[in-house]
Design a protein around this motif. Structure first.
Motif, PDB file in Angstrom:
ATOM      1  N   TYR A  36      50.590  40.716  35.935  1.00 42.55           N
ATOM      2  CA  TYR A  36      51.930  41.298  35.903  1.00 42.55           C
ATOM      3  C   TYR A  36      52.786  40.578  34.862  1.00 42.55           C
ATOM      4  O   TYR A  36      53.454  41.222  34.038  1.00 42.55           O
ATOM      5  CB  TYR A  36      52.579  41.208  37.288  1.00 42.55           C
ATOM      6  CG  TYR A  36      53.887  41.958  37.388  1.00 42.55           C
ATOM      7  CD1 TYR A  36      53.926  43.292  37.739  1.00 42.55           C
ATOM      8  CD2 TYR A  36      55.096  41.319  37.128  1.00 42.55           C
ATOM      9  CE1 TYR A  36      55.121  43.994  37.828  1.00 42.55           C
ATOM     10  CE2 TYR A  36      56.295  41.994  37.209  1.00 42.55           C
ATOM     11  CZ  TYR A  36      56.305  43.327  37.564  1.00 42.55           C
ATOM     12  OH  TYR A  36      57.500  44.009  37.631  1.00 42.55           O
ATOM     13  N   ILE A  37      52.764  39.242  34.881  1.00 41.07           N
ATOM     14  CA  ILE A  37      53.530  38.455  33.903  1.00 41.07           C
ATOM     15  C   ILE A  37      53.076  38.798  32.492  1.00 41.07           C
ATOM     16  O   ILE A  37      53.897  39.007  31.590  1.00 41.07           O
ATOM     17  CB  ILE A  37      53.378  36.938  34.172  1.00 41.07           C
ATOM     18  CG1 ILE A  37      53.934  36.550  35.544  1.00 41.07           C
ATOM     19  CG2 ILE A  37      54.017  36.115  33.056  1.00 41.07           C
ATOM     20  CD1 ILE A  37      55.420  36.756  35.730  1.00 41.07           C
ATOM     21  N   SER A  38      51.774  38.863  32.293  1.00 42.94           N
ATOM     22  CA  SER A  38      51.228  39.192  30.981  1.00 42.94           C
ATOM     23  C   SER A  38      51.703  40.571  30.514  1.00 42.94           C
ATOM     24  O   SER A  38      52.119  40.735  29.368  1.00 42.94           O
ATOM     25  CB  SER A  38      49.695  39.150  31.042  1.00 42.94           C
ATOM     26  OG  SER A  38      49.137  39.504  29.810  1.00 42.94           O
ATOM     27  N   ASP A  39      51.646  41.552  31.402  1.00 48.87           N
ATOM     28  CA  ASP A  39      52.098  42.914  31.067  1.00 48.87           C
ATOM     29  C   ASP A  39      53.589  42.936  30.720  1.00 48.87           C
ATOM     30  O   ASP A  39      54.009  43.603  29.780  1.00 48.87           O
ATOM     31  CB  ASP A  39      51.840  43.874  32.225  1.00 48.87           C
ATOM     32  CG  ASP A  39      50.373  44.188  32.442  1.00 48.87           C
ATOM     33  OD1 ASP A  39      49.542  43.848  31.566  1.00 48.87           O
ATOM     34  OD2 ASP A  39      50.051  44.769  33.504  1.00 48.87           O
ATOM     35  N   VAL A  40      54.388  42.207  31.489  1.00 50.43           N
ATOM     36  CA  VAL A  40      55.837  42.154  31.239  1.00 50.43           C
ATOM     37  C   VAL A  40      56.099  41.555  29.862  1.00 50.43           C
ATOM     38  O   VAL A  40      56.884  42.096  29.076  1.00 50.43           O
ATOM     39  CB  VAL A  40      56.564  41.347  32.344  1.00 50.43           C
ATOM     40  CG1 VAL A  40      57.991  40.995  31.928  1.00 50.43           C
ATOM     41  CG2 VAL A  40      56.561  42.126  33.656  1.00 50.43           C
ATOM     42  N   GLU A  41      55.442  40.442  29.556  1.00 52.72           N
ATOM     43  CA  GLU A  41      55.667  39.779  28.272  1.00 52.72           C
ATOM     44  C   GLU A  41      55.238  40.653  27.088  1.00 52.72           C
ATOM     45  O   GLU A  41      55.832  40.567  26.026  1.00 52.72           O
ATOM     46  CB  GLU A  41      54.962  38.427  28.234  1.00 52.72           C
ATOM     47  CG  GLU A  41      55.634  37.391  29.104  1.00 52.72           C
ATOM     48  CD  GLU A  41      55.049  36.000  28.930  1.00 52.72           C
ATOM     49  OE1 GLU A  41      54.080  35.824  28.155  1.00 52.72           O
ATOM     50  OE2 GLU A  41      55.566  35.065  29.568  1.00 52.72           O
ATOM     51  N   ARG A  42      54.221  41.459  27.285  1.00 57.95           N
ATOM     52  CA  ARG A  42      53.774  42.353  26.207  1.00 57.95           C
ATOM     53  C   ARG A  42      54.600  43.633  26.136  1.00 57.95           C
ATOM     54  O   ARG A  42      54.455  44.418  25.201  1.00 57.95           O
ATOM     55  CB  ARG A  42      52.296  42.706  26.399  1.00 57.95           C
ATOM     56  CG  ARG A  42      51.354  41.567  26.091  1.00 57.95           C
ATOM     57  CD  ARG A  42      49.894  42.038  25.994  1.00 57.95           C
ATOM     58  NE  ARG A  42      49.560  43.132  26.891  1.00 57.95           N
ATOM     59  CZ  ARG A  42      49.049  42.987  28.121  1.00 57.95           C
ATOM     60  NH1 ARG A  42      48.813  41.780  28.600  1.00 57.95           N
ATOM     61  NH2 ARG A  42      48.775  44.042  28.868  1.00 57.95           N
ATOM     62  N   GLY A  43      55.434  43.866  27.152  1.00 56.04           N
ATOM     63  CA  GLY A  43      56.264  45.068  27.167  1.00 56.04           C
ATOM     64  C   GLY A  43      55.514  46.304  27.609  1.00 56.04           C
ATOM     65  O   GLY A  43      55.939  47.427  27.337  1.00 56.04           O
ATOM     66  N   THR A  44      54.403  46.114  28.311  1.00 56.04           N
ATOM     67  CA  THR A  44      53.618  47.260  28.774  1.00 56.04           C
ATOM     68  C   THR A  44      53.877  47.586  30.242  1.00 56.04           C
ATOM     69  O   THR A  44      53.275  48.499  30.785  1.00 56.04           O
ATOM     70  CB  THR A  44      52.097  47.012  28.571  1.00 56.04           C
ATOM     71  OG1 THR A  44      51.712  45.857  29.311  1.00 56.04           O
ATOM     72  CG2 THR A  44      51.773  46.823  27.102  1.00 56.04           C
ATOM     73  N   ARG A  45      54.762  46.830  30.855  1.00 55.74           N
ATOM     74  CA  ARG A  45      55.096  47.049  32.267  1.00 55.74           C
ATOM     75  C   ARG A  45      56.597  47.235  32.378  1.00 55.74           C
ATOM     76  O   ARG A  45      57.366  46.448  31.842  1.00 55.74           O
ATOM     77  CB  ARG A  45      54.654  45.830  33.074  1.00 55.74           C
ATOM     78  CG  ARG A  45      55.059  45.788  34.513  1.00 55.74           C
ATOM     79  CD  ARG A  45      54.148  46.499  35.470  1.00 55.74           C
ATOM     80  NE  ARG A  45      52.772  46.075  35.382  1.00 55.74           N
ATOM     81  CZ  ARG A  45      52.031  45.808  36.431  1.00 55.74           C
ATOM     82  NH1 ARG A  45      52.540  45.880  37.630  1.00 55.74           N
ATOM     83  NH2 ARG A  45      50.768  45.473  36.281  1.00 55.74           N
ATOM     84  N   ASN A  46      57.019  48.285  33.070  1.00 52.32           N
ATOM     85  CA  ASN A  46      58.441  48.514  33.317  1.00 52.32           C
ATOM     86  C   ASN A  46      58.837  47.661  34.517  1.00 52.32           C
ATOM     87  O   ASN A  46      58.593  48.025  35.655  1.00 52.32           O
ATOM     88  CB  ASN A  46      58.706  49.996  33.571  1.00 52.32           C
ATOM     89  CG  ASN A  46      60.187  50.303  33.614  1.00 52.32           C
ATOM     90  OD1 ASN A  46      61.015  49.426  33.433  1.00 52.32           O
ATOM     91  ND2 ASN A  46      60.511  51.559  33.862  1.00 52.32           N
ATOM     92  N   ILE A  47      59.421  46.540  34.252  1.00 51.96           N
ATOM     93  CA  ILE A  47      59.726  45.546  35.277  1.00 51.96           C
ATOM     94  C   ILE A  47      60.869  46.012  36.178  1.00 51.96           C
ATOM     95  O   ILE A  47      61.855  46.590  35.709  1.00 51.96           O
ATOM     96  CB  ILE A  47      60.061  44.191  34.605  1.00 51.96           C
ATOM     97  CG1 ILE A  47      60.175  43.079  35.624  1.00 51.96           C
ATOM     98  CG2 ILE A  47      61.282  44.305  33.736  1.00 51.96           C
ATOM     99  CD1 ILE A  47      60.256  41.700  34.992  1.00 51.96           C
ATOM    100  N   SER A  48      60.729  45.744  37.469  1.00 49.80           N
ATOM    101  CA  SER A  48      61.802  46.058  38.409  1.00 49.80           C
ATOM    102  C   SER A  48      62.842  44.949  38.368  1.00 49.80           C
ATOM    103  O   SER A  48      62.553  43.820  37.954  1.00 49.80           O
ATOM    104  CB  SER A  48      61.239  46.190  39.830  1.00 49.80           C
ATOM    105  OG  SER A  48      60.848  44.924  40.331  1.00 49.80           O
ATOM    106  N   LEU A  49      64.036  45.253  38.827  1.00 49.93           N
ATOM    107  CA  LEU A  49      65.078  44.227  38.882  1.00 49.93           C
ATOM    108  C   LEU A  49      64.695  43.116  39.850  1.00 49.93           C
ATOM    109  O   LEU A  49      64.993  41.947  39.607  1.00 49.93           O
ATOM    110  CB  LEU A  49      66.416  44.846  39.291  1.00 49.93           C
ATOM    111  CG  LEU A  49      67.082  45.729  38.243  1.00 49.93           C
ATOM    112  CD1 LEU A  49      68.357  46.338  38.810  1.00 49.93           C
ATOM    113  CD2 LEU A  49      67.388  44.933  36.991  1.00 49.93           C
ATOM    114  N   GLU A  50      64.012  43.460  40.935  1.00 52.51           N
ATOM    115  CA  GLU A  50      63.576  42.449  41.891  1.00 52.51           C
ATOM    116  C   GLU A  50      62.601  41.466  41.229  1.00 52.51           C
ATOM    117  O   GLU A  50      62.745  40.247  41.359  1.00 52.51           O
ATOM    118  CB  GLU A  50      62.907  43.107  43.092  1.00 52.51           C
ATOM    119  CG  GLU A  50      62.463  42.119  44.152  1.00 52.51           C
ATOM    120  CD  GLU A  50      61.835  42.806  45.356  1.00 52.51           C
ATOM    121  OE1 GLU A  50      61.322  42.062  46.207  1.00 52.51           O
ATOM    122  OE2 GLU A  50      61.858  44.040  45.454  1.00 52.51           O
ATOM    123  N   SER A  51      61.637  41.997  40.485  1.00 55.58           N
ATOM    124  CA  SER A  51      60.667  41.132  39.799  1.00 55.58           C
ATOM    125  C   SER A  51      61.339  40.340  38.690  1.00 55.58           C
ATOM    126  O   SER A  51      61.022  39.164  38.478  1.00 55.58           O
ATOM    127  CB  SER A  51      59.524  41.963  39.232  1.00 55.58           C
ATOM    128  OG  SER A  51      58.780  42.555  40.274  1.00 55.58           O
TER     129      SER A  51
END
Length: 120
Positions: A36-51
């Motif tokens: 999940y962290i990896s996806d967020v950093e690459r911009g491939t995951r639409n992160i929730s405000l909670e996360s």
């Protein structure tokens, strides 16, 4: 919107690296998975405000730091960390008597003088 997600991910990566933290450590501290962290950093995951809140907390920064220039942020984070350490030291010394505080100051001065001499 995709550009914004990428920008947030890149800033998270920069802050994580500035803090000397691995993705694994950030995942552990945030309670999120490494992938999940990896996806967020690459911009491939639409992160929730909670996360996002969990990541910000795990990084030990304020939400505004995600939108600051990394060079400014580097100075501010360094200053914040030093201030926190000074407050910790103050809390430790506040319960001691004057002789003990004087002793700690003397030891600290000697230690810092030794370091300064080694740098020359």
């Amino acid at each position: 919107m995709a550009e914004f997600i990428i920008m947030v991910g890149e800033q998270i990566r920069k802050i994580r690296k500035l803090k000397g933290m691995t993705q694994e450590r950030l995942a552990e501290r945030s309670g999120l998975s490494f992938s999940y962290i990896s996806d967020v950093e690459r911009g491939t995951r639409n992160i929730s405000l909670e996360s996002l809140g969990k990541i910000i907390s795990a990084l030990g920064v304020k939400p505004i730091h995600l939108f600051q220039d990394i060079d400014e942020l580097s100075v501010q984070i360094g200053s914040d960390e030093i201030q926190t350490k000074i407050e910790d030291l103050n809390a430790l010394l506040s319960e001691r008597n004057a002789d003990e505080v004087d002793f700690v100051i003397k030891v600290a001065r000697e230690f810092l003088n030794t370091i300064d001499r080694k740098k020359r």
